[in-house]
Design a protein around this motif. Sequence first.
Motif, PDB file in Angstrom:
ATOM      1  N   PHE A   9       6.137   1.856  -2.043  1.00 22.31           N
ATOM      2  CA  PHE A   9       5.131   1.139  -1.256  1.00 22.31           C
ATOM      3  C   PHE A   9       5.743   0.297  -0.146  1.00 22.31           C
ATOM      4  O   PHE A   9       5.065  -0.550   0.440  1.00 22.31           O
ATOM      5  CB  PHE A   9       4.265   0.264  -2.177  1.00 22.31           C
ATOM      6  N   ASP A  10       6.996   0.541   0.172  1.00 27.63           N
ATOM      7  CA  ASP A  10       7.704  -0.258   1.172  1.00 27.63           C
ATOM      8  C   ASP A  10       7.588   0.321   2.577  1.00 27.63           C
ATOM      9  O   ASP A  10       8.562   0.409   3.322  1.00 27.63           O
ATOM     10  CB  ASP A  10       9.178  -0.421   0.775  1.00 27.63           C
ATOM     11  N   ASN A  11       6.388   0.724   2.943  1.00 31.07           N
ATOM     12  CA  ASN A  11       6.104   1.208   4.290  1.00 31.07           C
ATOM     13  C   ASN A  11       4.614   0.990   4.563  1.00 31.07           C
ATOM     14  O   ASN A  11       3.820   0.832   3.642  1.00 31.07           O
ATOM     15  CB  ASN A  11       6.509   2.683   4.445  1.00 31.07           C
ATOM     16  N   ASP A  12       4.281   0.942   5.828  1.00 34.41           N
ATOM     17  CA  ASP A  12       2.900   0.658   6.226  1.00 34.41           C
ATOM     18  C   ASP A  12       1.893   1.655   5.659  1.00 34.41           C
ATOM     19  O   ASP A  12       0.817   1.267   5.200  1.00 34.41           O
ATOM     20  CB  ASP A  12       2.782   0.643   7.752  1.00 34.41           C
ATOM     21  N   THR A  13       2.221   2.933   5.697  1.00 36.41           N
ATOM     22  CA  THR A  13       1.279   3.957   5.246  1.00 36.41           C
ATOM     23  C   THR A  13       0.952   3.795   3.769  1.00 36.41           C
ATOM     24  O   THR A  13      -0.217   3.840   3.364  1.00 36.41           O
ATOM     25  CB  THR A  13       1.850   5.367   5.512  1.00 36.41           C
ATOM     26  N   ALA A  14       1.988   3.616   2.933  1.00 40.63           N
ATOM     27  CA  ALA A  14       1.769   3.482   1.491  1.00 40.63           C
ATOM     28  C   ALA A  14       1.057   2.171   1.167  1.00 40.63           C
ATOM     29  O   ALA A  14       0.196   2.138   0.282  1.00 40.63           O
ATOM     30  CB  ALA A  14       3.093   3.570   0.750  1.00 40.63           C
ATOM     31  N   ALA A  15       1.406   1.103   1.865  1.00 42.28           N
ATOM     32  CA  ALA A  15       0.726  -0.167   1.634  1.00 42.28           C
ATOM     33  C   ALA A  15      -0.759  -0.057   2.004  1.00 42.28           C
ATOM     34  O   ALA A  15      -1.626  -0.583   1.295  1.00 42.28           O
ATOM     35  CB  ALA A  15       1.406  -1.282   2.426  1.00 42.28           C
ATOM     36  N   ASP A  16      -1.053   0.659   3.094  1.00 41.56           N
ATOM     37  CA  ASP A  16      -2.450   0.888   3.479  1.00 41.56           C
ATOM     38  C   ASP A  16      -3.164   1.754   2.439  1.00 41.56           C
ATOM     39  O   ASP A  16      -4.338   1.519   2.119  1.00 41.56           O
ATOM     40  CB  ASP A  16      -2.541   1.561   4.846  1.00 41.56           C
ATOM     41  N   PHE A  17      -2.463   2.754   1.904  1.00 40.41           N
ATOM     42  CA  PHE A  17      -3.023   3.606   0.850  1.00 40.41           C
ATOM     43  C   PHE A  17      -3.386   2.750  -0.359  1.00 40.41           C
ATOM     44  O   PHE A  17      -4.462   2.899  -0.940  1.00 40.41           O
ATOM     45  CB  PHE A  17      -2.011   4.702   0.493  1.00 40.41           C
ATOM     46  N   ALA A  18      -2.504   1.836  -0.734  1.00 42.24           N
ATOM     47  CA  ALA A  18      -2.775   0.931  -1.859  1.00 42.24           C
ATOM     48  C   ALA A  18      -4.006   0.078  -1.572  1.00 42.24           C
ATOM     49  O   ALA A  18      -4.861  -0.114  -2.445  1.00 42.24           O
ATOM     50  CB  ALA A  18      -1.566   0.045  -2.136  1.00 42.24           C
ATOM     51  N   GLY A  19      -4.134  -0.420  -0.347  1.00 41.35           N
ATOM     52  CA  GLY A  19      -5.301  -1.198   0.032  1.00 41.35           C
ATOM     53  C   GLY A  19      -6.574  -0.380  -0.028  1.00 41.35           C
ATOM     54  O   GLY A  19      -7.617  -0.865  -0.490  1.00 41.35           O
ATOM     55  N   ASP A  20      -6.489   0.885   0.406  1.00 43.75           N
ATOM     56  CA  ASP A  20      -7.654   1.777   0.324  1.00 43.75           C
ATOM     57  C   ASP A  20      -8.062   2.002  -1.124  1.00 43.75           C
ATOM     58  O   ASP A  20      -9.252   2.044  -1.442  1.00 43.75           O
ATOM     59  CB  ASP A  20      -7.360   3.121   0.998  1.00 43.75           C
TER      60      ASP A  20
END
Length: 145
Positions: A9-20
């Motif tokens: 989760f140490d990147n913008d895309t994965a962090a956004d996926f987690a938020g989604d």
Amino acid sequence: MGTWDIGPFDNDTAADFAGDLDEAPMEQREPMIRKALERAVHLADHLVTPDAERAVAAAALVAAQHPDGEPACSNYGPSEPLPVLPADLRTLAIDALDHVVAERSEIAELWDEAREGPKWRRDVARLRAVLAPRIPPQEEARFEN
């Protein structure tokens, strides 16, 4: 690339996926994880970095529910609970991780050029090992006979 470390989760895309995932109703979370894994597996051509980043994050969530798995990143991973994920997602997550580190993966190319690339590959391999533990040699021999 908005990446600050090698974790799932140490990147913008994965962090956004987690938020989604956090914003989605509970019944939509498993299908979202499945879709991220399927997208990495079923792309016929080059696997682009955002799809690979989501697949690694989704695989980490599947691995987190395995008895030998580690909890998902508390800082950037989902903060809301996930449903119990079906066992078939393990196989799908293994396939997705294999595509992530394959020759036709943009993220693998990028990490291979980075100083932390070998460490990233070990991290992905560790995730895969949780999902598909190696059969001990004595058990392996039993299956061959």
